[in-house]
Scaffold this active site. Structure first.
Site, PDB file in Angstrom:
ATOM      1  N   TYR A 118       4.053   5.530  10.893  1.00 30.50           N
ATOM      2  CA  TYR A 118       3.954   3.692  10.994  1.00 30.50           C
ATOM      3  C   TYR A 118       4.955   3.257  10.623  1.00 30.50           C
ATOM      4  CZ  TYR A 118      -0.027   3.510   8.638  1.00 30.50           C
ATOM      5  OH  TYR A 118      -1.009   3.472   7.640  1.00 30.50           O
ATOM      6  N   ARG A 178       0.579  -1.412   0.320  1.00 35.41           N
ATOM      7  CA  ARG A 178       0.224   0.072  -0.009  1.00 35.41           C
ATOM      8  C   ARG A 178       0.607   1.335   0.400  1.00 35.41           C
ATOM      9  NH1 ARG A 178      -1.299   2.593   4.632  1.00 35.41           N
ATOM     10  NH2 ARG A 178      -1.251   0.666   5.804  1.00 35.41           N
ATOM     11  N   HIS A 183      -3.652   4.414   4.802  1.00 34.07           N
ATOM     12  CA  HIS A 183      -5.018   3.399   4.550  1.00 34.07           C
ATOM     13  C   HIS A 183      -5.994   3.632   3.858  1.00 34.07           C
ATOM     14  CE1 HIS A 183      -7.531  -0.266   6.068  1.00 34.07           C
ATOM     15  NE2 HIS A 183      -8.210   0.765   6.598  1.00 34.07           N
TER      16      HIS A 183
END
Length: 396
Positions: free
Chosen positions: A301, A288, A292
């Site tokens: 993160y 990805r 998200h």
């Protein structure tokens, strides 16, 4: 050809770069090399080199230059639509958006493997599959703008409405596939979900029922390696495709940035389903590239070097290199496609901004087939509430 993956290495914060080592494993199973690395199916290297596979070459052997250009076109237009949707959300035109950036090959490859009579159960990120099924991108965005309850007729495209509840669509797909088998049809069903959803109980349940009833369903897991902020190794001690072994059906890991490999592996899995051999789990190992959703900040993160390493394996760049090296596309084709891409972006933007507000009373429709006194009462109360605003404006 199968190539080495780094997904199972201990504490992973690398980009999962694949090497050129191959093994001759059985189809549908991925052998481990001496360092316990799982293998994945690859037909195009990141450099755009075509590699052979004894098991899967036949599924793309007859592909024409025109069809290859079509796959590239699908990925380019899907990416452009996705970028426009992200921009629209940032400008307040959409409530939310879940980008597919980086996952175009997995979605277009698997989507183009389907027949018209196959049925698709998506999550909320399968914009590329929706494109393959003929869903108008502007119509799709109506749901994210809040002006419709889905945006398309599922039976018209054999493409179910987006499912927000994580993993629930795998149960729907399994039940539908069981019905297909009982009807004696030779069509197949495919259910899409992510690595995060693979830990949901609904997915485990669907694996159990599909195996026991030999349902003609393909479980297509897009492992983009992050369940929001949770990396895959926090959810499983084995590669995701190996979970299928415990349920008694095959699992295979495919290079999710390789559109040809995704096309071939999905065709093989669908062929198994149609011929009565039951379910298959396909793990498309991809990444990805963005957030998200537009409410997420991946910089909190993830490391920049991880994304940079995966950018070098961009699925669009990979196929473009192959097209150019094979003389299957010239600069005129790419220039024309760029113009088409920009036109799509403009059309989507204009369509979204021109969408009328929804009928405020539509939420009371279809609650009960024959109507209900409580719904009538609620409708009247809502009408009075709306009228109070008009009365307040009149007083001013």
């Amino acid at each position: 050809m199968t190539v080495e993956s780094t997904a199972a290495r201990t504490p992973r914060r690398s980009a999962g770069t694949t090497g050129a080592k191959s093994t001759a494993g059985k189809r549908g199973t991925a052998k481990k090399s001496s360092n316990t690395e799982p293998q994945l199916v690859q037909l195009l290297t990141p450099e755009g080199k075509r590699v052979k596979s004894a098991d899967y070459d036949r599924y793309v052997a007859a592909i024409t230059p025109e069809e290859l250009r079509g796959l590239y076109r699908d990925m380019v237009l899907t990416r452009r639509f996705d970028a426009e949707a992200t921009s629209l959300q940032r400008q307040g035109e959409l409530g939310l958006w879940a980008s597919l950036l980086g996952q175009e090959a997995a979605q277009i490859g698997s989507g183009r493997a389907l027949r018209d009579d196959d049925y698709v159960f998506p999550t909320y990120r399968e914009h590329g599959v929706a494109w393959c099924r003929g869903v108008d991108p502007a119509n799709l965005l109506g749901m994210f703008r809040g002006v419709n309850n889905g945006g398309w007729d599922p039976s018209g495209n054999n493409f179910h409405l987006y499912t927000i509840v994580i993993g629930a669509q795998t149960l729907h797909a399994t039940g539908y596939a069981m019905g297909v088998a009982k009807d004696g049809a030779d069509s197949a069903v495919i259910a899409y979900f992510g690595d995060g959803a693979s830990s949901q109980g609904d997915v485990a349940e669907s694996f159990t029922f599909s195996a026991v009833y030999n349902a003609p369903v393909v479980f297509f897991c897009q492992n983009n390696q992050w369940a929001i902020s949770e990396p895959t190794e926090r959810q499983t001690r084995v590669p995701l495709y190996q979970r299928a072994q415990g349920y008694g059906f095959p699992g295979v890991r495919v290079d999710g940035n390789d559109v040809l490999a995704c096309l071939a592996v999905t065709k093989w899995a669908l062929e198994r389903a149609r011929s009565g051999e039951g379910p298959t789990l396909v793990e498309a190992y991809t990444y990805r590239m963005g957030a998200h959703t537009t409410s997420d900040d991946p910089t909190r993160y993830r490391h920049d070097d991880e994304r940079a390493a995966w950018e070098a394996k961009d699925p669009l760049l990979r196929l473009r290199r192959y097209l150019e090296a094979s003389n299957h596309a010239d600069e005129g084709f790419f220039a024309e496609l760029e113009s088409e891409s920009e036109a799509l972006g403009r059309r989507v933007r204009e369509a979204v901004r021109g969408m009328p507000d929804p009928d405020r009373f539509a939420l009371f429709e279809h609650a009960y087939a024959d109507g209900h006194a409580l719904v009538d009462e609620e409708r009247a109360q809502f009408a009075a509430y709306q009228a109070s605003f008009a009365d307040a404006e009149g007083d001013n």
